[in-house]
Design an enzyme around this catalytic site. Sequence first.
Site, mmCIF file in Angstrom:
data_model
loop_
_atom_site.group_PDB
_atom_site.id
_atom_site.type_symbol
_atom_site.label_atom_id
_atom_site.label_comp_id
_atom_site.label_asym_id
_atom_site.label_seq_id
_atom_site.Cartn_x
_atom_site.Cartn_y
_atom_site.Cartn_z
ATOM 1 N N LYS A 1 6.799 6.809 1.980
ATOM 2 C CA LYS A 1 7.590 5.833 2.754
ATOM 3 C C LYS A 1 8.539 5.066 1.838
ATOM 4 C CE LYS A 1 3.837 5.900 5.999
ATOM 5 N NZ LYS A 1 2.983 6.818 5.168
ATOM 6 N N CYS B 1 0.874 -1.186 0.000
ATOM 7 C CA CYS B 1 0.000 0.000 0.000
ATOM 8 C C CYS B 1 0.907 1.231 0.000
ATOM 9 C CB CYS B 1 -0.958 -0.014 1.187
ATOM 10 S SG CYS B 1 -1.998 -1.478 1.209
ATOM 11 N N CYS C 1 -3.209 6.032 9.332
ATOM 12 C CA CYS C 1 -3.313 7.456 9.692
ATOM 13 C C CYS C 1 -4.713 7.703 10.263
ATOM 14 C CB CYS C 1 -3.015 8.353 8.496
ATOM 15 S SG CYS C 1 -4.063 8.071 7.070
HETATM 16 C C1 LIG Z 1 -2.565 5.290 3.325
HETATM 17 S S1 LIG Z 1 -2.397 5.144 1.626
HETATM 18 C C2 LIG Z 1 -0.689 4.781 1.446
HETATM 19 C C3 LIG Z 1 0.245 5.963 1.586
HETATM 20 C C4 LIG Z 1 1.674 5.594 1.230
HETATM 21 N N1 LIG Z 1 2.160 4.471 2.004
HETATM 22 C C5 LIG Z 1 2.644 6.744 1.402
HETATM 23 O O1 LIG Z 1 3.391 6.779 2.368
HETATM 24 O O2 LIG Z 1 2.656 7.622 0.529
HETATM 25 C C6 LIG Z 1 -3.133 3.577 1.360
HETATM 26 C C7 LIG Z 1 -2.901 2.988 -0.021
HETATM 27 O O3 LIG Z 1 -3.446 1.660 -0.023
HETATM 28 C C8 LIG Z 1 -3.767 1.339 -1.358
HETATM 29 N N2 LIG Z 1 -4.595 0.116 -1.322
HETATM 30 C C9 LIG Z 1 -5.862 -0.026 -0.884
HETATM 31 N N3 LIG Z 1 -6.249 -1.317 -0.970
HETATM 32 C C10 LIG Z 1 -5.186 -2.007 -1.455
HETATM 33 C C11 LIG Z 1 -4.966 -3.373 -1.774
HETATM 34 N N4 LIG Z 1 -5.931 -4.294 -1.595
HETATM 35 N N5 LIG Z 1 -3.764 -3.736 -2.274
HETATM 36 C C12 LIG Z 1 -2.801 -2.807 -2.470
HETATM 37 N N6 LIG Z 1 -2.962 -1.496 -2.199
HETATM 38 C C13 LIG Z 1 -4.132 -1.097 -1.684
HETATM 39 C C14 LIG Z 1 -4.438 2.606 -1.855
HETATM 40 O O4 LIG Z 1 -4.392 2.671 -3.260
HETATM 41 C C15 LIG Z 1 -3.562 3.690 -1.189
HETATM 42 O O5 LIG Z 1 -2.580 4.149 -2.084
#
Ligand SMILES: C[S@@+](CC[C@H](N)C(=O)[O-])C[C@H]1O[C@@H](n2cnc3c(N)ncnc32)[C@H](O)[C@@H]1O
Length: 432
Positions: free
Chosen positions: A255, A249, A365
Amino acid sequence: MAREAATTGLAARRAAVAVLDEVLGAHRMLADILADPAGPLGDLGPADRARAQRLALAVLRHLERADKLLDPHLRKSPPRTVRNVLRLALVEVFVEGTAPHGAVNAAVALVRRGKRSGHLAGLANAVLRKLVEQPAETWTKLPPQRLPKWLRKPLVDAWGRPAVSGIEAVQMLPPPLDLTVKEPARAEDLAQELGAELLPTGSLRLATPGQVSALPGYAEGAWWVQDAAAALPARLLAPAPGMRVLDLCAAPGGKTLQLAAAGADVTAVDISRPRLARLSANLSRCGLGAEVIAADALHWQADAPFDAVLLDAPCSATGTIRRHPDLPFVKDGSEIAGLVELQARLIDRALDRVKPGGRLVFCTCSLLPEEGEAQLAATLARHPDLRVDPAEAPGVSPDWRDTRGGLRLRPDHWAERGGIDGFYMAVLRKPG
Ligand SMILES: C[S@@+](CC[C@H](N)C(=O)[O-])C[C@H]1O[C@@H](n2cnc3c(N)ncnc32)[C@H](O)[C@@H]1O
């Protein structure tokens, strides 16, 4: 001449009101409205667009206060657009410091020229003229805007009323801009160059940011925008050169950039291709590399297990309300149960990809214990062989640690420095 003065800035104000109408009426998130070329900001030049966005955000942070002043003067609630014009004028005067006659003239012009609201221009004029004459204390004495009930109640239950009032007070203020530097050895020099504060955790903080892409170091990729709290999960993971790390994610990649900058061999997985395009652009601006994979983390198979996995799971994002004050007006809490379940499944899949003796850093978050403390407790109950490693990183305050060994960050932490986003994070170690 007077007519011209009255209408200066009308386009940005009209757009700000249209944004408010969409957030409050259609329950659309501001990010979606901003990204929509056919949306209310679509036709504006960069300066008016920035102004409209700033004004809409300011109203969303103070909407309850504006209504407290307005309501005793309105015998009948006006149509939504007119109310938003009135709210905007009050916020301009009492928060933005706009000259009262300018804000009132613009508001009256907007009401007069609005579809089917011309007959309310006299009312707008009378109400606003009376209110803007009030001393500043009339406004500052009003309590900060409260969180919605679905969110306030669990937070009061978890941390008590004074903590929640502290969160609400911080959420009224526009947040500072935090940066993570690519080479920590340059942090002090960059802080001087940018006029930024070097925070104890290593992030740089600018109180009044201006245009991000014009700041020194942006073009050369010396730093990226990342809240000081959001920078902590990767610091807890303590990446080292050559360490194989999976960032699950990962997009838009704050990160991933930290892990890659520390020399780790990073695989970044996210389900969203548009968000991954931003991640790739961020990597290339900063001259960093990672393997980038578009996949559902629930089903993606790795060739070999990783030394460490960072899972920044999708969540309610309730820790970021100071940056996204539209969230309480758009969400109603109905997504939380589904998110909690998805997070648990993602944690279990992430653990499958950690080598024996390796670590998983889990974070959200969110301000809600369900997505943090309780999620950790449930993980430990499902996997009794896991250990919680101490959450150690420079500058981490002992007050942020919870009894299970995770870190709980709230917007009222570091309030005197401008606050911090809400986050929960914990380091889990697999048996060797
Ligand atoms: C909180 S954001 C991540 C922020 C990122 N880690 C950063 O530091 O910039 C959550 C992310 O989870 C992704 N996401 C949601 N469900 C997912 C899944 N089943 N598999 C992979 N990614 C997923 C979304 O597209 C989103 O980009």
